[in-house]
Each structure stands twice: as structure tokens, then as C-alpha cells.
Motif scaffolding. Structure first.
Motif, PDB file in Angstrom:
ATOM      1  N   GLU A 139       0.829  -1.203   0.000  1.00 38.19           N
ATOM      2  CA  GLU A 139       0.000   0.000   0.000  1.00 38.19           C
ATOM      3  C   GLU A 139       0.866   1.256   0.000  1.00 38.19           C
ATOM      4  O   GLU A 139       0.558   2.238  -0.702  1.00 38.19           O
ATOM      5  N   GLN A 140       1.944   1.228   0.783  1.00 43.18           N
ATOM      6  CA  GLN A 140       2.821   2.388   0.833  1.00 43.18           C
ATOM      7  C   GLN A 140       3.506   2.623  -0.507  1.00 43.18           C
ATOM      8  O   GLN A 140       3.687   3.777  -0.938  1.00 43.18           O
ATOM      9  N   ALA A 141       3.872   1.552  -1.188  1.00 42.22           N
ATOM     10  CA  ALA A 141       4.484   1.698  -2.513  1.00 42.22           C
ATOM     11  C   ALA A 141       3.512   2.331  -3.489  1.00 42.22           C
ATOM     12  O   ALA A 141       3.914   3.159  -4.330  1.00 42.22           O
ATOM     13  N   ALA A 142       2.233   1.972  -3.387  1.00 43.14           N
ATOM     14  CA  ALA A 142       1.230   2.572  -4.271  1.00 43.14           C
ATOM     15  C   ALA A 142       1.067   4.056  -3.973  1.00 43.14           C
ATOM     16  O   ALA A 142       0.896   4.872  -4.891  1.00 43.14           O
ATOM     17  N   ARG A 143       1.148   4.440  -2.702  1.00 37.29           N
ATOM     18  CA  ARG A 143       1.053   5.863  -2.352  1.00 37.29           C
ATOM     19  C   ARG A 143       2.254   6.634  -2.887  1.00 37.29           C
ATOM     20  O   ARG A 143       2.117   7.781  -3.343  1.00 37.29           O
ATOM     21  N   VAL A 144       3.430   6.013  -2.809  1.00 42.57           N
ATOM     22  CA  VAL A 144       4.633   6.672  -3.321  1.00 42.57           C
ATOM     23  C   VAL A 144       4.516   6.922  -4.820  1.00 42.57           C
ATOM     24  O   VAL A 144       4.987   7.941  -5.344  1.00 42.57           O
ATOM     25  N   LEU A 145       3.837   5.989  -5.500  1.00 36.62           N
ATOM     26  CA  LEU A 145       3.650   6.145  -6.950  1.00 36.62           C
ATOM     27  C   LEU A 145       2.573   7.167  -7.296  1.00 36.62           C
ATOM     28  O   LEU A 145       2.327   7.432  -8.478  1.00 36.62           O
ATOM     29  N   LEU A 174      -0.804   7.194  -6.083  1.00 31.90           N
ATOM     30  CA  LEU A 174      -2.209   6.802  -6.025  1.00 31.90           C
ATOM     31  C   LEU A 174      -2.886   7.414  -4.803  1.00 31.90           C
ATOM     32  O   LEU A 174      -2.313   7.405  -3.707  1.00 31.90           O
ATOM     33  N   PRO A 175      -4.080   7.953  -4.958  1.00 27.39           N
ATOM     34  CA  PRO A 175      -4.820   8.451  -3.791  1.00 27.39           C
ATOM     35  C   PRO A 175      -5.291   7.301  -2.919  1.00 27.39           C
ATOM     36  O   PRO A 175      -5.256   6.133  -3.325  1.00 27.39           O
ATOM     37  N   GLU A 176      -5.765   7.637  -1.709  1.00 28.32           N
ATOM     38  CA  GLU A 176      -6.152   6.600  -0.753  1.00 28.32           C
ATOM     39  C   GLU A 176      -7.274   5.709  -1.290  1.00 28.32           C
ATOM     40  O   GLU A 176      -7.286   4.496  -1.072  1.00 28.32           O
ATOM     41  N   ALA A 177      -8.241   6.326  -1.977  1.00 28.01           N
ATOM     42  CA  ALA A 177      -9.347   5.530  -2.520  1.00 28.01           C
ATOM     43  C   ALA A 177      -8.844   4.522  -3.544  1.00 28.01           C
ATOM     44  O   ALA A 177      -9.265   3.358  -3.572  1.00 28.01           O
ATOM     45  N   ALA A 178      -7.906   4.952  -4.382  1.00 28.33           N
ATOM     46  CA  ALA A 178      -7.353   4.051  -5.394  1.00 28.33           C
ATOM     47  C   ALA A 178      -6.509   2.956  -4.751  1.00 28.33           C
ATOM     48  O   ALA A 178      -6.504   1.805  -5.220  1.00 28.33           O
ATOM     49  N   VAL A 179      -5.810   3.289  -3.679  1.00 30.05           N
ATOM     50  CA  VAL A 179      -5.024   2.273  -2.965  1.00 30.05           C
ATOM     51  C   VAL A 179      -5.939   1.181  -2.415  1.00 30.05           C
ATOM     52  O   VAL A 179      -5.631  -0.012  -2.490  1.00 30.05           O
TER      53      VAL A 179
END
Length: 242
Positions: free
Chosen positions: A140-146, A148-153
């Protein structure tokens, strides 16, 4: 004078039993409607609360988890009594619903669905929380770094990785709601064609001494539950692919 001989009781024939079994089909359809409605309610509330318990830290979190687990250990009749206190004419919620919206839940199939949802709620919250806690937070943290907003994560990372545990909870909730008896009987009663579910029909068949009908109904609901439990076990043994 000789006492008049009483006629022998007429045995329940196979045809009569078949007709009785056909007459219980509305109870089966009602049980499905109640189970689907209760499961739908719990999908929304259970996934939301399960995610909050798994990902958020707030005071009283474990106390809330304990309170939400109570329906698993309390007798269904106790849960039914609590619901009567809340949803009855003199209850806080029931009085407001009747005065403001002219809605009565007692002795209705909607009340039966709410009772089933309350009893089965822990069966979806517990697996859902465990499924979310099993997701690696680094993904999840990797997706945020890329970016992505929280909803998309949540929709693209967390939920797809946790779906097996959530689906297992949904199936268990549906199976338990399909056979719910105690709380449903207290809240909705047993009105044929309106609130008489399949489990209540089994109880009344036993009380009437119709073992043949009771066996048929028990076999029907047992078959449905076996299929659901087998599916749940199969899902729990499947390993998610990360």
C-alpha cells in the motif's frame, strides 16, 4: 351402553407430505430474501468497520471489537430481546421510525432481516479484519509513493488482496442468516407467507409431529449450508497471489 369407538387417526400420506413441502416453498423464498438482505447490510457495514479496526488506531478500538463480537456468544433470544427494546413501539429507534416515517419493523420480514444481520455481523467483521491485516502494508505504501490516492489504494491494492477472506466471511454470514431462528422469531414472529422462514417452518413441523416434512426441510437447508461451507473452506485453503 358401549362407548362409541373413536376413529383411528389418519396417517400422513406421502402425497400430503409433498403438498405440505410445496406449501413451505414461500418460507424458503422468504429465508433467501432475509438472508440476502441481511448479507447485503453486513457487506456494507462489515467491510467498513473491519477496515477501520484493521487500519486505524483510536481509543476504545478493542472495546468496540469486543462489543461487536457479542452476538457470537449471546443467546439469539437475548439478541432478539435487545432488538425488541430498540425497534418496538416503545423503543428509541422503533418509536421514532413509526412517528416520523410510519415504518414498523416488528412482525415484518424487514425486521427479520435486521435481526439476522445483527446476529451474523461478527461473522463478517472478524474475517474481514483478519483479511485486511494480512495485506502487506508495504504494498500500500508503494502505491502511495507512486501517486495513487487513498481511494485508489483501497480499491486497486488492499481490496483485491483481501477479497478471499472477505468472501469467506460473506458466505458464512449468508449461511448463518439463512438458518437464523431465535432472534428472528422474537422480532418477526411466525406469520405464514410473511415472516415464517425455513428454520421456523422446521420448528413448527416438529411441534406438529410431522417428522417427514421436518426431515425434508432439514435436508434442504443442510444441503445449502454444506455447499456454502465447502466453498468457504476451499477459499480459505487457496493461497493469494501477491
Amino acid at each position: 351402553m358401549y362407548a362409541q369407538k373413536q376413529p383411528a387417526p389418519i396417517p400422513i400420506t406421502t402425497r400430503t407430505r409433498a403438498m405440505d413441502f410445496a406449501n413451505t416453498l414461500p418460507a424458503f423464498y422468504l429465508s433467501l430474501k432475509v438472508a440476502f438482505t441481511a448479507t447485503g447490510i453486513n457487506i456494507i457495514l462489515g467491510i467498513t468497520i473491519g477496515f477501520l479496526l484493521a487500519r486505524k488506531r483510536f481509543p476504545g478500538r478493542e472495546l468496540l471489537d469486543t462489543v461487536l463480537t457479542l452476538p457470537m456468544v449471546l443467546p439469539p433470544t437475548v439478541m432478539g430481546y435487545y432488538l425488541l427494546v430498540l425497534l418496538g413501539k416503545r423503543g428509541v429507534i422503533g418509536q421514532w421510525l413509526e412517528s416520523a416515517l410510519d415504518i414498523r419493523l416488528i412482525f415484518t420480514w424487514q425486521g427479520a432481516a435486521i435481526a439476522a444481520a445483527a446476529v451474523t455481523f461478527p461473522l463478517i467483521v472478524k474475517p474481514t479484519r483478519a483479511a485486511f491485516e494480512g495485506v502487506n502494508p508495504q504494498l500500500e505504501q508503494a502505491a502511495r509513493v507512486l501517486g495513487l490516492p487513498e481511494a485508489a489504494v483501497f480499491w486497486r491494492i488492499t481490496l483485491p488482496l483481501a477479497w478471499r477472506g472477505i468472501l469467506a466471511g460473506i458466505l458464512l454470514t449468508f449461511a448463518r442468516a439463512l438458518g437464523e431462528f431465535g432472534a428472528t422469531l422474537m422480532v418477526a414472529g411466525s406469520i405464514p407467507g410473511q415472516t415464517q422462514t425455513l428454520s421456523i417452518a422446521v420448528y413448527e413441523a416438529v411441534q406438529a409431529g410431522d417428522d417427514g416434512l421436518a426431515n425434508q426441510l432439514v435436508a434442504l437447508i443442510s444441503l445449502v449450508c454444506i455447499v456454502i461451507l465447502w466453498t468457504t473452506t476451499h477459499l480459505s485453503k487457496s493461497k493469494p497471489h501477491y
